[in-house]
Enzyme design. Sequence first.
Site, PDB file in Angstrom:
ATOM      1  N   ARG A 103      50.087  44.547  36.137  1.00 56.59           N
ATOM      2  CA  ARG A 103      51.154  44.935  37.069  1.00 56.59           C
ATOM      3  C   ARG A 103      52.146  43.793  37.221  1.00 56.59           C
ATOM      4  O   ARG A 103      51.750  42.650  37.416  1.00 56.59           O
ATOM      5  CB  ARG A 103      50.580  45.229  38.460  1.00 56.59           C
ATOM      6  CG  ARG A 103      49.728  46.448  38.540  1.00 56.59           C
ATOM      7  CD  ARG A 103      49.520  46.914  39.957  1.00 56.59           C
ATOM      8  NE  ARG A 103      49.077  45.880  40.887  1.00 56.59           N
ATOM      9  CZ  ARG A 103      48.901  46.065  42.178  1.00 56.59           C
ATOM     10  NH1 ARG A 103      49.170  47.245  42.707  1.00 56.59           N
ATOM     11  NH2 ARG A 103      48.469  45.115  42.961  1.00 56.59           N
ATOM     12  N   THR A 107      57.661  44.292  40.891  1.00 53.55           N
ATOM     13  CA  THR A 107      57.984  45.729  40.847  1.00 53.55           C
ATOM     14  C   THR A 107      56.737  46.604  40.948  1.00 53.55           C
ATOM     15  O   THR A 107      56.832  47.794  41.205  1.00 53.55           O
ATOM     16  CB  THR A 107      58.685  46.079  39.524  1.00 53.55           C
ATOM     17  OG1 THR A 107      57.748  45.835  38.453  1.00 53.55           O
ATOM     18  CG2 THR A 107      59.929  45.235  39.311  1.00 53.55           C
ATOM     19  N   ASP A 199      42.084  40.811  45.465  1.00 54.69           N
ATOM     20  CA  ASP A 199      42.402  40.984  44.039  1.00 54.69           C
ATOM     21  C   ASP A 199      41.109  40.978  43.228  1.00 54.69           C
ATOM     22  O   ASP A 199      40.446  39.941  43.095  1.00 54.69           O
ATOM     23  CB  ASP A 199      43.337  39.851  43.584  1.00 54.69           C
ATOM     24  CG  ASP A 199      43.858  40.089  42.180  1.00 54.69           C
ATOM     25  OD1 ASP A 199      43.033  40.271  41.247  1.00 54.69           O
ATOM     26  OD2 ASP A 199      45.087  40.104  42.004  1.00 54.69           O
ATOM     27  N   ASP A 202      40.929  38.510  40.197  1.00 53.71           N
ATOM     28  CA  ASP A 202      40.799  37.112  40.653  1.00 53.71           C
ATOM     29  C   ASP A 202      39.387  36.835  41.175  1.00 53.71           C
ATOM     30  O   ASP A 202      38.831  35.761  40.951  1.00 53.71           O
ATOM     31  CB  ASP A 202      41.817  36.812  41.761  1.00 53.71           C
ATOM     32  CG  ASP A 202      43.206  36.550  41.203  1.00 53.71           C
ATOM     33  OD1 ASP A 202      43.327  36.368  39.978  1.00 53.71           O
ATOM     34  OD2 ASP A 202      44.169  36.544  41.998  1.00 53.71           O
TER      35      ASP A 202
HETATM   36  C1  PRP Z   1      44.662  45.503  39.204  1.00 56.96           C
HETATM   37  C2  PRP Z   1      43.538  46.492  39.009  1.00 56.96           C
HETATM   38  C3  PRP Z   1      44.253  47.693  38.464  1.00 56.96           C
HETATM   39  C4  PRP Z   1      45.590  47.615  39.162  1.00 56.96           C
HETATM   40  C5  PRP Z   1      45.602  48.639  40.261  1.00 56.96           C
HETATM   41  O1  PRP Z   1      44.998  44.888  38.008  1.00 56.96           O
HETATM   42  O2  PRP Z   1      42.516  46.026  38.209  1.00 56.96           O
HETATM   43  O3  PRP Z   1      44.394  47.674  37.054  1.00 56.96           O
HETATM   44  O4  PRP Z   1      45.705  46.306  39.713  1.00 56.96           O
HETATM   45  O5  PRP Z   1      46.832  48.680  40.856  1.00 56.96           O
HETATM   46  P1  PRP Z   1      47.792  49.944  40.751  1.00 56.96           P
HETATM   47  O6  PRP Z   1      46.955  51.144  41.016  1.00 56.96           O
HETATM   48  O7  PRP Z   1      48.816  49.710  41.844  1.00 56.96           O
HETATM   49  O8  PRP Z   1      48.428  49.962  39.397  1.00 56.96           O
HETATM   50  P2  PRP Z   1      46.064  43.684  37.925  1.00 56.96           P
HETATM   51  O9  PRP Z   1      47.409  44.219  37.556  1.00 56.96           O
HETATM   52  O10 PRP Z   1      45.975  42.868  39.166  1.00 56.96           O
HETATM   53  O11 PRP Z   1      45.581  42.890  36.663  1.00 56.96           O
HETATM   54  P3  PRP Z   1      44.210  42.071  36.404  1.00 56.96           P
HETATM   55  O12 PRP Z   1      43.112  43.087  36.261  1.00 56.96           O
HETATM   56  O13 PRP Z   1      44.490  41.373  35.124  1.00 56.96           O
HETATM   57  O14 PRP Z   1      43.972  41.137  37.553  1.00 56.96           O
HETATM   58  N1  URA Z   2      44.535  45.444  42.476  1.00 55.44           N
HETATM   59  C1  URA Z   2      43.584  44.679  43.062  1.00 55.44           C
HETATM   60  O1  URA Z   2      42.901  43.901  42.400  1.00 55.44           O
HETATM   61  N2  URA Z   2      43.427  44.795  44.381  1.00 55.44           N
HETATM   62  C2  URA Z   2      44.146  45.633  45.126  1.00 55.44           C
HETATM   63  O2  URA Z   2      43.935  45.698  46.354  1.00 55.44           O
HETATM   64  C3  URA Z   2      45.133  46.410  44.501  1.00 55.44           C
HETATM   65  C4  URA Z   2      45.294  46.306  43.166  1.00 55.44           C
END
Ligand code: PRP
Ligand code: URA
Length: 208
Positions: A103, A107, A199, A202
Site C-alpha cells: 500500500r 494514497t 501493522d 511490522d
Molecule cells: C497490509 C496487509 C494487507 C494490507 C491491508 O500490508 O498485510 O496486505 O495492508 O490493507 P488494505 O485492506 O487497506 O489494502 P502492507 O501494505 O502494510 O504491506 P506489508 O505486508 O508489506 O507490511
Molecule cells: N494493514 C495492517 O497491517 N494493519 C492495519 O490495521 C491495516 C492494514
Amino acid sequence: MSTNILNHPLIDHKLSLLRGVGTSTKDFRELTSEISTMVVYEALHDAPTVSTMVKTPMGRTKGSLVDSDNFVFVPVLRAGLGMTDGVLQIMPNAKFGHIGMERNENTLEPRNYYFKMPRHLEARTVCVLDPMLATGGSASAAITELKKAGATKIKLLVILAAPEGIERVEEDHPDIEIYTAAVDEYVNNAGYIVPGLGDAGDRIYGTA
Ligand code: PRP
Ligand code: URA
C-alpha cells in the site's frame, strides 16, 4: 459471496493475546500461525475428498482423504507470509503461490510488485492469505490479478477484517468467500483497523 466469521472461544483467546501492544515478536508470530491454522480449518470445510479403505489394528473401515493438490495457498507479501506455517501445520504438502502487494502510505492504493503461481490455477481452489483486510484495496487487487491468471474459485482467508474491507471485496468480487477470525470496528484515516493490532507486517518481522 459470503463472509464467515469464526466464532470460537479459542480464537477469541488467541486474538486477545495477538492484539496486545506488549506481545513479543516471537509470540506474535506463533499466535498468527495458530490462528491461521484455525481459519484454514474452517475454510476447508467443503474440501473435496477421495474415498479410501483403511486397515486398522482391529479391522477395516472406509476413510476419506483430502487431496492437497486441489489447493493453492497464496500469501500476500509481506504479512501474509506469517500465515504460511499455519497452513503447513494441517497441509504439509500444500502448494503455494506468492503475490506482492504494497500500500502506498499516502494514497493507500495497492501496487502489485510480485506474482508467481503454480500451474493450473483454473483447476484449483485458490486460498488468498492476508492477516489484515482494512480498506480492501490490497485483497481486491490481489484477487483481480489471480482471476487474470485464470483462477475461478477463490477464498480470502484473513485474521482481522474491517467492515469497509468486507464491503469493498463483496462489491468488487461477489463470487468469492471470505473467512475471518474477527470483524473490527472501522478503518481510521491512516488506513489502520481499529481496535486492530497495528501493522501486522511490522509486528511479524520486527520492522516497526
Ligand atoms: C497490509 C496487509 C494487507 C494490507 C491491508 O500490508 O498485510 O496486505 O495492508 O490493507 P488494505 O485492506 O487497506 O489494502 P502492507 O501494505 O502494510 O504491506 P506489508 O505486508 O508489506 O507490511
Ligand atoms: N494493514 C495492517 O497491517 N494493519 C492495519 O490495521 C491495516 C492494514
